[in-house]
Design an enzyme around this catalytic site. Sequence first.
Site, PDB file in Angstrom:
ATOM      1  N   ARG A  51      83.910  98.053  57.230  1.00 46.75           N
ATOM      2  CA  ARG A  51      84.137  97.207  56.050  1.00 46.75           C
ATOM      3  C   ARG A  51      84.013  97.991  54.739  1.00 46.75           C
ATOM      4  O   ARG A  51      84.668  97.666  53.752  1.00 46.75           O
ATOM      5  CB  ARG A  51      83.147  96.043  56.041  1.00 46.75           C
ATOM      6  CG  ARG A  51      83.367  95.024  57.130  1.00 46.75           C
ATOM      7  CD  ARG A  51      82.365  93.887  57.007  1.00 46.75           C
ATOM      8  NE  ARG A  51      82.528  93.149  55.769  1.00 46.75           N
ATOM      9  CZ  ARG A  51      83.264  92.042  55.639  1.00 46.75           C
ATOM     10  NH1 ARG A  51      83.907  91.556  56.687  1.00 46.75           N
ATOM     11  NH2 ARG A  51      83.360  91.422  54.477  1.00 46.75           N
ATOM     12  N   LYS A 146      77.643  97.448  75.497  1.00 47.71           N
ATOM     13  CA  LYS A 146      76.739  96.363  75.834  1.00 47.71           C
ATOM     14  C   LYS A 146      76.041  95.886  74.555  1.00 47.71           C
ATOM     15  O   LYS A 146      75.998  96.639  73.573  1.00 47.71           O
ATOM     16  CB  LYS A 146      75.725  96.807  76.887  1.00 47.71           C
ATOM     17  CG  LYS A 146      74.550  97.643  76.364  1.00 47.71           C
ATOM     18  CD  LYS A 146      73.535  97.832  77.442  1.00 47.71           C
ATOM     19  CE  LYS A 146      72.300  98.536  76.900  1.00 47.71           C
ATOM     20  NZ  LYS A 146      71.223  97.681  76.505  1.00 47.71           N
ATOM     21  N   HIS A 176      76.204 104.040  79.264  1.00 50.12           N
ATOM     22  CA  HIS A 176      76.015 105.477  79.144  1.00 50.12           C
ATOM     23  C   HIS A 176      75.217 106.073  80.303  1.00 50.12           C
ATOM     24  O   HIS A 176      75.303 107.276  80.566  1.00 50.12           O
ATOM     25  CB  HIS A 176      75.373 105.840  77.802  1.00 50.12           C
ATOM     26  CG  HIS A 176      73.944 105.436  77.670  1.00 50.12           C
ATOM     27  ND1 HIS A 176      73.549 104.203  77.215  1.00 50.12           N
ATOM     28  CD2 HIS A 176      72.793 106.107  77.942  1.00 50.12           C
ATOM     29  CE1 HIS A 176      72.237 104.137  77.193  1.00 50.12           C
ATOM     30  NE2 HIS A 176      71.738 105.268  77.635  1.00 50.12           N
ATOM     31  N   LYS A 180      75.591 110.114  82.921  1.00 53.67           N
ATOM     32  CA  LYS A 180      74.596 111.174  83.120  1.00 53.67           C
ATOM     33  C   LYS A 180      74.974 112.036  84.323  1.00 53.67           C
ATOM     34  O   LYS A 180      75.411 111.541  85.367  1.00 53.67           O
ATOM     35  CB  LYS A 180      73.203 110.566  83.315  1.00 53.67           C
ATOM     36  CG  LYS A 180      72.643 109.920  82.053  1.00 53.67           C
ATOM     37  CD  LYS A 180      71.260 109.369  82.288  1.00 53.67           C
ATOM     38  CE  LYS A 180      70.699 108.763  81.010  1.00 53.67           C
ATOM     39  NZ  LYS A 180      70.467 109.771  79.962  1.00 53.67           N
ATOM     40  N   GLU A 214      59.934 104.106  78.874  1.00 53.68           N
ATOM     41  CA  GLU A 214      60.081 104.578  77.503  1.00 53.68           C
ATOM     42  C   GLU A 214      58.709 104.605  76.824  1.00 53.68           C
ATOM     43  O   GLU A 214      57.852 103.767  77.111  1.00 53.68           O
ATOM     44  CB  GLU A 214      61.023 103.666  76.720  1.00 53.68           C
ATOM     45  CG  GLU A 214      62.425 103.587  77.303  1.00 53.68           C
ATOM     46  CD  GLU A 214      63.301 102.622  76.521  1.00 53.68           C
ATOM     47  OE1 GLU A 214      63.944 103.066  75.542  1.00 53.68           O
ATOM     48  OE2 GLU A 214      63.326 101.423  76.879  1.00 53.68           O
ATOM     49  N   HIS A 238      71.945  98.840  83.048  1.00 45.86           N
ATOM     50  CA  HIS A 238      71.618 100.211  83.444  1.00 45.86           C
ATOM     51  C   HIS A 238      71.032 100.279  84.859  1.00 45.86           C
ATOM     52  O   HIS A 238      71.514 101.031  85.721  1.00 45.86           O
ATOM     53  CB  HIS A 238      70.601 100.826  82.475  1.00 45.86           C
ATOM     54  CG  HIS A 238      71.085 100.924  81.063  1.00 45.86           C
ATOM     55  ND1 HIS A 238      72.400 101.154  80.738  1.00 45.86           N
ATOM     56  CD2 HIS A 238      70.426 100.834  79.882  1.00 45.86           C
ATOM     57  CE1 HIS A 238      72.520 101.199  79.420  1.00 45.86           C
ATOM     58  NE2 HIS A 238      71.342 101.005  78.883  1.00 45.86           N
ATOM     59  N   LYS A 329      58.634  99.315  77.798  1.00 46.77           N
ATOM     60  CA  LYS A 329      58.417  99.985  76.517  1.00 46.77           C
ATOM     61  C   LYS A 329      56.955 100.401  76.406  1.00 46.77           C
ATOM     62  O   LYS A 329      56.076  99.842  77.053  1.00 46.77           O
ATOM     63  CB  LYS A 329      58.743  99.028  75.369  1.00 46.77           C
ATOM     64  CG  LYS A 329      60.171  98.499  75.356  1.00 46.77           C
ATOM     65  CD  LYS A 329      61.136  99.517  74.829  1.00 46.77           C
ATOM     66  CE  LYS A 329      62.501  98.912  74.601  1.00 46.77           C
ATOM     67  NZ  LYS A 329      63.475  99.931  74.140  1.00 46.77           N
TER      68      LYS A 329
END
Length: 481
Positions: A51, A146, A176, A180, A214, A238, A329
């Site tokens: 934009r 996604k 993604h 890998k 993570e 995933h 997480k």
Amino acid sequence: MVVRTIPVDSFDLVIFGATGDLALRKIMPALYRRFLAGQMPHDARIIGAARSEMTDTQFRDTVRAAIREHAAGADPGQLDGFLDQIHYVAIDAQGVGGWDHLSALMRDDVVRAFYFSVAPSLFGDLARRLSEHGIADGDSRIVVEKPFGRDLESARALNATLARHFGEGQIYRIDHYLGKETVQNLMAVRFANILFEPLWNAQYIDHVQITVAETVGVGGRGGYYDHAGAMRDMVQNHMMQLLCLTAMEPPYHFDPDAVRDEKLKVIRALEPVSDADIVRGQYQGEGDAPGYLEDVDNPDSRTESYLALKVRIANWRWQGTPFYLRTGKKLRARTSEIVITFKPPPHSIFDEAGPRANQLVIKLQPDEGMDLFVMIKEPGPGGMRLVQVPLDMSFAEALGPEGADMPDAYERLIMDVIRGNQTLFMRGDEVEAAWAWVDPIISSWDDSKHRPEPYDAGSSGPDEALRLMHRDNRRWREIRP
């Protein structure tokens, strides 16, 4: 070892949302590395679309800064050559502004690809305007990121919207994780070696663990994440793909639809998961570090930042062999891996406790490679003492400097789009089948007042997840750096 680089045909790649985080942090650096590798033709063009009003020069300066930040070792001389192939169009995805300009830029004799690096709510608008303005033709490709829907109903609606303007063979639903190197090597290990495939079944495999851990929290994604959670954000896409590649039957050929047909069979064979086989968690604050509830600014949130599942596949190959999935997480270390634990030998000839089970550990990140754990005699005199050791295949060591510098996932997947190879992209029926399995699980949570189990930041997750394995006389592989 020499890594071969095969150039692709000339192309015009339009990136919608070109000033956004994904485009500048992942897509542009990936294209720059393919430019350095000599895979992009000298007349290929990258057209940013967003934009914001800016000139080609201003946009190139933005891309230059992003590449210097996110692409290690950027060469100033080479970077200028790459930037010369970049153009910009200010465009209104839901209006008329900019579409005639974009149409005038497109060439007739090259591959046309369109990357929707925007919110899914704009996918339909972009698809319709590309069709209405004659910018996309029957050979064009679109790439969609996604989340592809948030449930089965929305995924079906999104598929139907795209299908009004593009054929299934033109739609590239990107994940993604499938780009890998180690994920693809999983197929090579299974189907190019006689060693493993005869053992790849319930007769010889005790269980499979798939972990995506993570160390970071939800960060600035709190608003999105609190409406998604670990199930929608990681498991439905995933981890489902990793499960499928691990469990699928050999395809008749390494062909896009042949591979995706076998993955679809796995998803459709997944049994419903009972509440007893699910553990949900939320990380707690520690010191000055906020917990999940503070990060999402919702003290009543029942969204999970951690999820562990025991999954069963109802077919001949895997009957009786459970798959354990966990993701979270703020865990102890950043790691993604698939662990295949084989059954122990049926009889031990040694006086000491029986030998430990063989394991094949497929490491996806941070260091891609594989370890095969086998039993050997511990060196030295004094009897037959057994010890488990890894046969290590680190790509960085086994393949030399070229192996250590393999293309990242986005590099490979974007080049596959230009080639027209959909093997590593999800098909529409595959996405819908995954949601059909996930939806009842999420619905049961929505109907329950049970809150996720709290767990300490920097731990391995809730204690209840350990008990999920312990009651089956199994243990999670330790999460470690």
